[in-house]
Design an enzyme around this catalytic site. Sequence first.
Site, short mmCIF file in Angstrom:
data_model
loop_
_atom_site.label_atom_id
_atom_site.label_comp_id
_atom_site.label_asym_id
_atom_site.label_seq_id
_atom_site.Cartn_x
_atom_site.Cartn_y
_atom_site.Cartn_z
N GLU A 69 -4.48 -10.45 0.50
CA GLU A 69 -5.27 -10.30 1.71
C GLU A 69 -6.71 -10.66 1.38
O GLU A 69 -7.25 -10.22 0.36
CB GLU A 69 -5.19 -8.88 2.27
N GLU B 281 0.81 -1.21 0.00
CA GLU B 281 0.00 0.00 0.00
C GLU B 281 0.85 1.27 0.00
O GLU B 281 0.74 2.12 0.87
CB GLU B 281 -0.97 -0.03 1.19
#
Length: 987
Positions: free
Chosen positions: A490, A414
Site C-alpha cells: 500500500e 493487518e
Amino acid sequence: MPGAPLSVPSVLSLSSPLPGTGQVAPAAWLPRPTDVDLGGSWRFALWPSAAEAPADPAEFRESEAGDIQVPGHWVLQGHGAPAYTNVQYPFPVDPPHPPDANPTAIYQRTVWVDELPEQARLRFDGIDGAATVWWNDTLLGSTRGSRLPAVFALDDSLRLGENVLTVRVSQWSAASYLEDQDMWWMPGIFRAVTLQSLPAQAIDDVFVHADYDHGSGAGVLRVEVRSDADAVIDVPSLGITEHPAGVELSLAGIRPWSPDDPVLHELRVRTDRDEVVLKVGFRRVSIDGGSLRVNGTPVRLSGVNRHEHHPDLGRAVPIATARAELELMKRHNINAVRTSHYPPDPRFLELTDELGLFVIDEGDLETHGFELNGWRRNPSDDPMWLPAFLDRVERLVERDKNHPSVIIWSLGNEAGTGRNLAAMTEWIHGRDPSRPVHYEGDRDGAYTDIGSAMYLSPADLDAVGAGSLPPGAKPGSPAGAPGRPFMLCEFAHAMGTGPGGLSEYQAAIDGHPRIAGAFVWEWIEHGLRQRLADGSVRLAYGGDFGELVHDGNFVIDGLVSPDREPRPGLADVAAVFSPVGLALDGHELTVTNRYHGRTTEGLEATLAVVDLDADGVAGDEPPAAQQILIPVLAPGESATVPLPAELSLDSGVPRLLTVSVAQAHATAWAPAGHEIAWVQAELPDSVATSQPGSASSAASPAASSVASAEALSGPATFGVGRFDASGRLTQVGDIPIHDFGLRFWRAPTDNDFGTPWDDDDRRSDAQRWSDAGLDRLQARTTEYSVAGDELVVSNRYGVISSDRGIDSTLRWSRTEAGVLALAVEVAPFGQWNVPWPRIGLGFRLPGDFGDVRWFGLGPGAAYPDTGQGARLGWHSMPVDGLQVPNIRPQENGSRGGLRRLALIASQTALQIDGHGHAFSARPWSDAALDAADHLEDLRPDESTHVHLDFARHGIGTAACGPGVLPQYRLEPARYSYAVTFRAVPAL
C-alpha cells in the site's frame, strides 16, 4: 469419496471459532453449462437478534417475510443500515463471542427440479455473515468465511418438483473477529448461489501446472484431476488430444502468459461422463538475485488495491462492471491488482487472466481491531483459531490455483503476527510451491517470501532498495536478506485531493531491482448512494447512517469515484506507471521499453511542434505533426532516436515539443490510437518561470516607501484599474472585481487533515495552520501611494493574539497601454514554524464569467507534487468543469504551470499573464468549501471565485502516510512574483 462432506453437518455455534461444517472439500471453481443460477427474488425476514430468529425452517412462517434480491446486502435493500469502520470493531472485543444484538435473517426460495441428477451440489460464492443452510428442511451445514465459497452435497435431499432452500444468516459470529477489513459492514448473500448437476463420477477438482522456461522457450504442462474416473485433457491450440491427466507434457516454442501478452489456451478435461473447460497460460514465478521475476524477467508491479464496491449494490458487483474497471485500469497503465482484503468474485480472475493483470490474491483475513487493545487475544497467535486460519487459506488457494494472473498468495491483511499465520504459509508451500507468499505483517520475514510495507516514504523505500533493513524489522532477521524482494503493498493513499509524490516513489522503484513495485491505496471510493428524507440523494460515508462508531470519510479514498469516474490522480498514475519511458534531450528522443512481456512493436510515435511567443505561449495554429519511427525494443532495452532534421529545431525560435506514443492496433481494453506515453520539452530552453526568493533578514517590504510618492486616501483610477479607499483593486477596464487581496490559506484537503507518519510534530498541517492563525489573518494597510507610473499598496497581515504575521507590497504599473502590471512581494515577520498553504491573489468576478481558457498545465489539476498527467498547452472548460466533485468537499482543481488565463463572460474576458503560477475558479467561496460535509452542501452563489496562486504547499499523502515531501513544502520566506491583468474581448 470425492464430493463427500469434510465434516458432519451441524449448526455451528455463533461463538465457535471453528470453520464451517458439512461442506465438500475445497476445490477449483469449475463452472458448467448445466449450472442453475439461483439468484433473483427470495423471501426474506429479519430479526434484531439471533435469539429472536427462528432456529430452523420449521419455525419460519412465510407470512412474516417480504421479498429481497439475491445476490445483495439486506442493509442496502431497506433492512437496517450499513456501518463503516476502518480498524475498530463495531462491537465489544470479547473473542470468540459476538454481541447479543445480532441482526439475523431468514432467506428462503423454492427451486423446481424437472429431472434428478446423479449428483447435485449447492454452491455459495459469498455470504457475508455466519450462515446455516437447509434443503427441504434437511440440515446441510454452516458457513464461515464471508468472501469464500461454501459447497454442499445435495444427494439425499434433492427431490423432483418443488424444493425449498432456507438460509439463516447472522451478521455477527466468532468469524467476525477475522473479518475486520477497512470497509462497510454489510451482511447478506452477496455473491452467486448455484445448483450444480453432476454425473456420478464427476470431476471434482483440477490443478493445472503450466510452467515456462524462459531460457529454452519450452513449456511443461501437467494437469492433476480429482475424480473417480480416468480423465484426459485436450488443448486444441497446442495440438494436444486425449492426453492422460497427471502425465507431464513438454512443449517447445511456447508463448508465455504475461500482462502485456496474456496468451491463454483452452483446456478441456474429460472423463466418460463429465467435462470441464478452463483457460490456461504458461508462466513461471521465481525469486532470483533478490528480484521477483515472472518468466525470468524482474517484475515492475504498477498496481492498485481493489475492494469490491458498487454505490448501489455494495460488494455485489456485476461482472460487466468489474470488466469495465479492469479495462479502465489497463488504459491507465495499471498492470497489477491486490485483491484487498479478500478473494474476489471468482469471475474477476477470469478477466485478469484474459485482459492481462498480475494479481496478489489475498485471503479473507484481518484482525486489525485487536491492535487498539495491544493485540491481546489476537486470533493470529491463538491455537484455538488455527483450524479457521487453515480453512481460509485452503479455500483461497484451491479455488484460484489455476489462474496464471495470480502470481502471489497473500495470507491476509493487518492481523498482527503469530503461529497461525506461519502455519498458513507452511500449508501453501506444501500445496503450491510455484507461487511466493506475501503478508505485510511479517516484518521480520520469518515465514513469508517477500518483504512488504505500507506507506514508507520515498527515501525509506530507496534505502530498502539499496540494501537497508526495512523499517520495523529486527536486525539479523531474514527481512534483511539480500535475496528477499520487497514491495509496497500500500502506498500513495488516494484520499481526496492527491496523491502527491508519485514521481519520487516511482524513481525509487525503478532504481532498484529488489523493489518489485507498489500498489496505490486504493482503486475506488466506497461511497454508498443514500436517499434522504427530503427525497434528495447523496453519496454517503461513515457516520451518515447513524452508526454509534465509525471512521467518517476514510472510506472515500480512491483513484475513481464510486461510479468509476476518474479522479485527477488516475491521470497522474497513468503517466508515472507508463510502460514506455520517454526523454527529450535537444534533438534526440530516448525510448525505454518498460513493458514486462512484449516488445515495442505495434507502437506508433507522433511528434507535435508548436511555436511559442516571447511570453512562452502558443498561438491558435494547429501543431505541425510528424511520425517518428520507434525501434523494436525488447523489455528493458533503450534506444535514442534523432528528431527529424527538417523541423529546424535549432533555429532559435522557442518551441514546445510533444511526443505521444500510442497503440497502432485495438486491444481488448482500448481502441487503436490509445495513448500509452507522452513527453514534452521546450526548445531552445524552457521559458523562465518565477522562482521564489530566499529567506532574508532584510527589512520587510512594508518598511520602505518611495520618497516622491503621493499618499492616497480615497478611491483611485490608475491606468485601466480602479482601486478603493484601502487600495484594493475593484475594476479592470469594464470588469468589476470584488474582495481582491492576498490569500495564504486554503480549505484543507483530506491529506492536510492527516497526521504525517514521518514528522515529529503529530499535528496535521490543517491543525498547524489553524494554530498559527493562517485561517484568520487580519490586514492593515501600511502604505497606499502613487508615484508616476507606479501605485504601491502595502499591507501587514497579522495573526490575532500574536505578534507574528506577513508583510506584503503590491506594486502596480502601467507601462503598456491597456495593461495593468503587478509586482508582488511578501515576507514573514515574527516566529513562524509552519509551512504556508499558499501565496496568491483571490478575488470574485460576477457569475457570468463562467468559462475559462488557459495556457498552462491541464486539462486536470496540477499541484507542486501532483499533475504528472497534466501537459502544457491550451485548455478550456466551463468553471463547473474545473471542480473535482469530491464526496467530502476540499481544496481541489488548481491548475499549475500557468502562463495565460482568460476568465470569460459573454462579451468580455479578464486576461491574466504570468509564468509558473496556478489558478482555480469556483462558483462558491473557500469558506463554503471548508464548511461543507458533502458535495450536495455546496451551492453556487452567483459569483466566480478566483485564486491566482504564485506558490502552493504540496499535497502529500498524510491522510495515511508521509506528509508533503521537503521539496514541495512552502516554507515562510521572502518571495516575489509578477503578473499582468487586462480586459479583452471574449474569445
